[in-house]
Design an enzyme around this catalytic site. Structure first.
Site, PDB file in Angstrom:
ATOM      1  N   SER A 190      -3.806  26.196  22.645  1.00 17.34           N
ATOM      2  CA  SER A 190      -5.051  26.949  22.437  1.00 17.34           C
ATOM      3  C   SER A 190      -6.002  26.189  21.512  1.00 17.34           C
ATOM      4  O   SER A 190      -7.218  26.270  21.682  1.00 17.34           O
ATOM      5  CB  SER A 190      -4.754  28.337  21.888  1.00 17.34           C
ATOM      6  OG  SER A 190      -3.934  28.244  20.750  1.00 17.34           O
ATOM      7  N   HIS A 209      -8.053  24.006  23.482  1.00 16.20           N
ATOM      8  CA  HIS A 209      -9.100  24.692  24.250  1.00 16.20           C
ATOM      9  C   HIS A 209     -10.295  25.106  23.386  1.00 16.20           C
ATOM     10  O   HIS A 209     -11.240  25.712  23.857  1.00 16.20           O
ATOM     11  CB  HIS A 209      -8.506  25.904  24.978  1.00 16.20           C
ATOM     12  CG  HIS A 209      -7.522  25.516  26.038  1.00 16.20           C
ATOM     13  ND1 HIS A 209      -6.446  26.288  26.374  1.00 16.20           N
ATOM     14  CD2 HIS A 209      -7.438  24.403  26.809  1.00 16.20           C
ATOM     15  CE1 HIS A 209      -5.749  25.675  27.317  1.00 16.20           C
ATOM     16  NE2 HIS A 209      -6.332  24.527  27.597  1.00 16.20           N
TER      17      HIS A 209
HETATM   18 ZN   LIG Z   1       0.311  28.622  19.700  1.00 13.89          ZN
END
Ligand SMILES: [Zn+2]
Ligand SMILES: [Zn+2]
Length: 385
Positions: free
Chosen positions: A67, A70
């Site tokens: 994440s 991202h």
């Molecule tokens: Zn994580």
């Protein structure tokens, strides 16, 4: 103190309807539809003060997660790619461990110097899902490193109820440094544990298990499947380095799915009987699920862990004929997930040390995230103190 801060502009995409809740809380439910022009930098941030039930941790290790990548990567219009709950500016980092260096007046469970790892999901304990025992589905959720300051920083303040002691891991390895690094893997390992055992109810010793995607969660799933007595474990992954890591943590076979037909491989290895437990951690269910469907053993299970905001066609006839089930899983909190993963690591039955492939200092966190974008590492660790 210093922290790796993400700042971005609140510029909802033209086709996105901002809800009243988003407008008042300034929390985006669909981050990639609102946050534009992200800027990541290590800079000064106020020192955290502990509330009555909070401890302050000196952070010793914090892993770079998919994440985090991202937030660094953007689309053509310079919006972040992360599709989830977010509020900026904040400090990123949510897979971490640290030492207790200050405590609020009502802290009861911890004392100075304790070594802990921490849940990332700050569940409220008051909403209906929380009260019913489903903290991973809390409706008042805050998330460390997404909506509130995270752990790519020297210090963090967190309620003691989210902390789990890792001194048993330090005893196993005879090294605090190793315990902090391995302890920081607890959160992603708990995502795998929660999906495999809590949500999907696990598998029988001897069952055949396949894992699509050998990133940190897939690698933890492989290690857990081995610890739980799988009869055979097969990994499918496109990065050559991760194929090696998959074998290092317990896969019997590891294949690049572009070079083989995964379903044919599974049917061959199982002599036509199919695989019993299918774990999707690649975030490509539109590719993986149809391969799993063609290799369903009778009574088999598919569990979806990788995130992918898209519809996936499923051929339910094969679920009927093979008496199969599909499960969705998210989160890591509650259900004994944290203490059981810590026990497995402390016992030596789950050894994830091989998946840590790089180490960075706090002031090089942006470089660490840039390195992770290559998607060839296992887990990259940042060491803020
Ligand atoms: Zn994580
Ligand atoms: Zn709640």
């Amino acid at each position: 103190m210093k922290g790796m801060v993400l700042d971005a502009q609140w510029e909802p995409k033209a086709d996105y309807k901002v809800s009243e809740w988003e407008e008042t809380t300034r929390k985006a439910i669909t981050g990639n539809a609102i946050w534009r022009h992200p800027k990541l930098e290590v800079r000064d941030w106020p020192d955290p003060e502990p509330g009555p039930n909070e401890v302050v941790l000196a952070i010793q290790a914090c892993g770079v997660c998919g994440s985090d990548m991202h937030f660094y990567e953007t689309d053509a219009d310079n919006y972040i790619l992360y599709p989830g709950l977010t509020r900026f500016p904040t400090i990123l980092g949510h897979e971490f461990s640290g030492k207790v260096v200050a405590a609020g007046k009502d802290v009861k469970l911890l004392k100075m110097g304790d070594m802990v790892t921490v849940e990332e999901m700050i569940w409220c304990g008051r909403c209906t899902p929380c009260r019913n025992g489903f903290p991973n589905h809390c409706t008042n959720l805050e998330e460390i490193g997404f909506t509130i300051p995270g752990a790519f920083a020297n210090f963090i303040a967190v309620d003691e109820k989210f902390c789990w002691k890792i001194d048993a891991i330090a005893e196993r390895y005879g090294s605090e440094e190793m315990a902090y690094a391995v302890g920081a893997l607890t959160e992603p390992s708990c995502v795998a544990y929660n999906a495999m055992f809590t949500r999907a109810g696990g598998f029988k010793p001897g069952h055949f298990v396949d894992v699509f995607g050998a990133g940190p969660i897939g690698l933890a799933a492989i290690g857990l499947a081995k610890a739980a007595g799988a009869g055979m474990i097969v990994a499918f992954e496109i990065s050559p380095k991760r194929l090696e890591l998959a074998k290092a943590v317990g896969a019997d076979h590891a294949f690049d799915p572009r070079e083989v037909s995964p379903s044919e491989v599974m049917m061959e290895l199982s002599q036509g009987e199919g695989f019993d437990f299918h774990f999707e951690a690649a975030g490509v269910p539109h590719i993986a699920i149809q391969e799993m469907e063609k290799a369903l053993a009778i009574n088999s299970k598919i569990v979806q862990v990788g995130r992918a905001a898209q519809r996936v066609p499923m051929y339910l006839e094969s679920f009927q004929v093979r008496r199969a089930q599909a499960y969705g899983a998210q989160g890591h909190s509650g259900h004994e997930n944290f203490p059981n993963v810590i026990r497995l690591v402390a016992s030596g039955r789950l050894d994830l040390r091989p998946i840590i492939t790089a180490h960075y200092d706090l002031d090089k966190t942006v470089e660490a995230i840039a390195k992770s974008v290559e998607r060839s590492d296992g887990k990259i660790m940042v060491h803020p103190n």
